[in-house]
Design a protein around this motif. Sequence first.
Motif, PDB file in Angstrom:
ATOM      1  N   THR A  16       1.280  -1.416  -0.283  1.00 11.97           N
ATOM      2  CA  THR A  16       0.167  -0.106  -0.060  1.00 11.97           C
ATOM      3  C   THR A  16       0.860   0.601  -0.168  1.00 11.97           C
ATOM      4  OG1 THR A  16      -2.004  -1.051   0.639  1.00 11.97           O
ATOM      5  CG2 THR A  16      -1.800   1.250   1.101  1.00 11.97           C
TER       6      THR A  16
ATOM      7  N   ARG B  85     -11.925  -5.058   1.565  1.00 11.43           N
ATOM      8  CA  ARG B  85     -10.725  -5.141   1.209  1.00 11.43           C
ATOM      9  C   ARG B  85      -9.874  -4.623  -0.353  1.00 11.43           C
ATOM     10  NH1 ARG B  85      -8.167  -9.870   3.637  1.00 11.43           N
ATOM     11  NH2 ARG B  85      -8.860  -9.579   5.978  1.00 11.43           N
ATOM     12  N   HIS B  86      -8.596  -4.223  -0.393  1.00  9.24           N
ATOM     13  CA  HIS B  86      -8.404  -4.331  -1.386  1.00  9.24           C
ATOM     14  C   HIS B  86      -8.070  -5.408  -1.912  1.00  9.24           C
ATOM     15  CE1 HIS B  86      -7.060  -1.510  -5.107  1.00  9.24           C
ATOM     16  NE2 HIS B  86      -5.177  -2.895  -4.950  1.00  9.24           N
ATOM     17  N   ASP B  87      -8.297  -5.406  -3.667  1.00 10.05           N
ATOM     18  CA  ASP B  87      -8.242  -6.758  -4.062  1.00 10.05           C
ATOM     19  C   ASP B  87      -6.873  -6.450  -5.059  1.00 10.05           C
ATOM     20  OD1 ASP B  87      -7.521  -8.816  -5.553  1.00 10.05           O
ATOM     21  OD2 ASP B  87      -9.792  -9.406  -6.550  1.00 10.05           O
TER      22      ASP B  87
ATOM     23  N   GLN C 125     -11.258  -2.580  -6.308  1.00 11.43           N
ATOM     24  CA  GLN C 125     -11.484  -1.871  -4.547  1.00 11.43           C
ATOM     25  C   GLN C 125     -13.375  -1.214  -4.929  1.00 11.43           C
ATOM     26  OE1 GLN C 125     -10.065  -1.250  -1.509  1.00 11.43           O
ATOM     27  NE2 GLN C 125     -12.136  -0.962  -1.003  1.00 11.43           N
TER      28      GLN C 125
ATOM     29  N   GLN D 135      -5.303   5.112   0.349  1.00 15.61           N
ATOM     30  CA  GLN D 135      -6.603   5.032   1.703  1.00 15.61           C
ATOM     31  C   GLN D 135      -7.205   5.855   2.521  1.00 15.61           C
ATOM     32  OE1 GLN D 135      -7.024   2.072   1.926  1.00 15.61           O
ATOM     33  NE2 GLN D 135      -9.056   2.660   4.850  1.00 15.61           N
TER      34      GLN D 135
END
Length: 581
Positions: A305, A376-378, A384, A443
């Motif tokens: 991230t 949850r982010h893939d 997302q 984020q």
Amino acid sequence: MIRTDDVTRQVFNRAVAMIRGQAWVARLTGELTPDTGRPRDLTWESFFILLQIAALEGDGKLLLTDVARVAKRLDGVQRHELGLSPSATYRQIECALSTLEAALSETIDMDTGEVTPPRLSMPLAELTTHIVADFIPAAIPATSTLSIDSTDHETWSARKSWSKGNRPDTSAESLPEDADPSQPSGANAPGWPKVGADGRLMHTLDPNAREGYRSGKNRRRKETFIGWDLHLATDTPAMGGNALAPLARGFVAAPAGTIKSEPGLALLDALEACHRKPSTIIVDRGYSYLKGQHWARPVDERGITQVFDLHPNQRRQHPGPIPGTIFLDGDVFLDTLPEGLRNLPGFGLGQKASEKALLTAEYDKRARYAFRPFGRHDHTRGTQRYRGPALAKRVICPNHPETQRLDPTTHPQSGCVKGEPCACGATLTLGPDETDYFSMRQQDLYGTTAWKASYGRRSSVESANSVLKTHHGRLSRGSTRVRGTIKNTLLAAFLIAAANIGLLESRYGYDVAEPPADDRERIEPLPSPRSALHRRRAFSRRRARSKDPDTAPPGKPGRRPQKPITSPTQWKRATETTVAD
């Protein structure tokens, strides 16, 4: 000044502890040692130890002549421990460095065009990452968040030509920059500049040194230089955590002006190979400005991230993915967002803290109208899910009765008309395409309090640059006097390792030559560091005059100026005195 004294036992033991027993040394030795022929007089382990001794003694300078002098300054016991009989010559040291350079390089058959991979299976970035941090004990683990930045290292070769208008031939995709127009230039030497193998201009005899930009410092504006960009990954404190020593955990170099995605991704791969893969990285606009396919998407595919800053060119409004929405600064907002919250300025240098606080409050107000991540982010697909501000209970919308119970003093009205379609309660999925502004999404919303708190931790890597160039070393032009990217990168790695040793000693009280008996217990930073290198230089500061008690204002007696605390012992005494008082 040429040193003629013996190498101290402390420096020798530290260098041995940093090199001996490391897995990368055994791997390199096994791959570069032939099965036949006479064994090397100067083993690879001994060669690396000599380099590290010279780096520890050099205060930011590592010359091959100094390495040869180190071999002569060893006493009999030290020579025997390294297997040197009687000593290592300059020719042996230069030959060892050239052999290592060749083992890390591809070879091309000019007749057939066939490319032979490097003899050493370990990439340069992985090798240098091993060198700078493998000796750091497990009791001081790498943080899950690392800050990445590059700093300049100028070549020792003399400049023979200048670019037109002081504009280096950097990638068109790189961050748009301008150097100081008043930076002096001269007449080009006959036949210069030349074109290198990579298609970029050569301005010196060094075949790999290239021209790039470096940030202004010490009241100097941004300017161009010729050399390499040193990319560092450093420890970064957790959100809300105490400050940490900026230990370098990874390092790679690239010719100046190289698009930052190439060395940046190589650094991330090296960190993973060395079992120091971060979950989050904090980078500046030099990385985040690049196209998503070159930086943001490859970083995401690695399961990492990002936290980053945005360039003014990126901070613009675009049509949203669904009706009733807009893209702003890479995120999705309601198109009813008040006009006064759309074109907020960025955070500039020299801005007052009060001004930053007021601007951050405006960004926090704007965040109420934003779509926020949902689920949850893939990382594999780069997708997302997001949900509208009404579903997140952040705005009051007349089309969503459940939001009518929200406090109107803290939740703004969405601006929607009852009975008409709106996007407040919509959910959407954004993918990895540039049409979804993947490279600008993160984020925490840009400019908000949460984003500032997270991105502000990036100061750790700036501290690491200061450690390397000011506090625990003096890395500058002339610190290395060899040609080629590989040789300069290897020597710079040992200098960064020496700076890490200074941080371990000053901030953790840890000596690699004398580790504690119980190495399983976590080692915490000391409450106060020893004086840094630039505080011990030969100059005097003007002392503040003590006030005369007879002329001091009532209630403010005169005091003598206190000396700064420069050691843990003084810190303990000061604490005990405070408690006693």
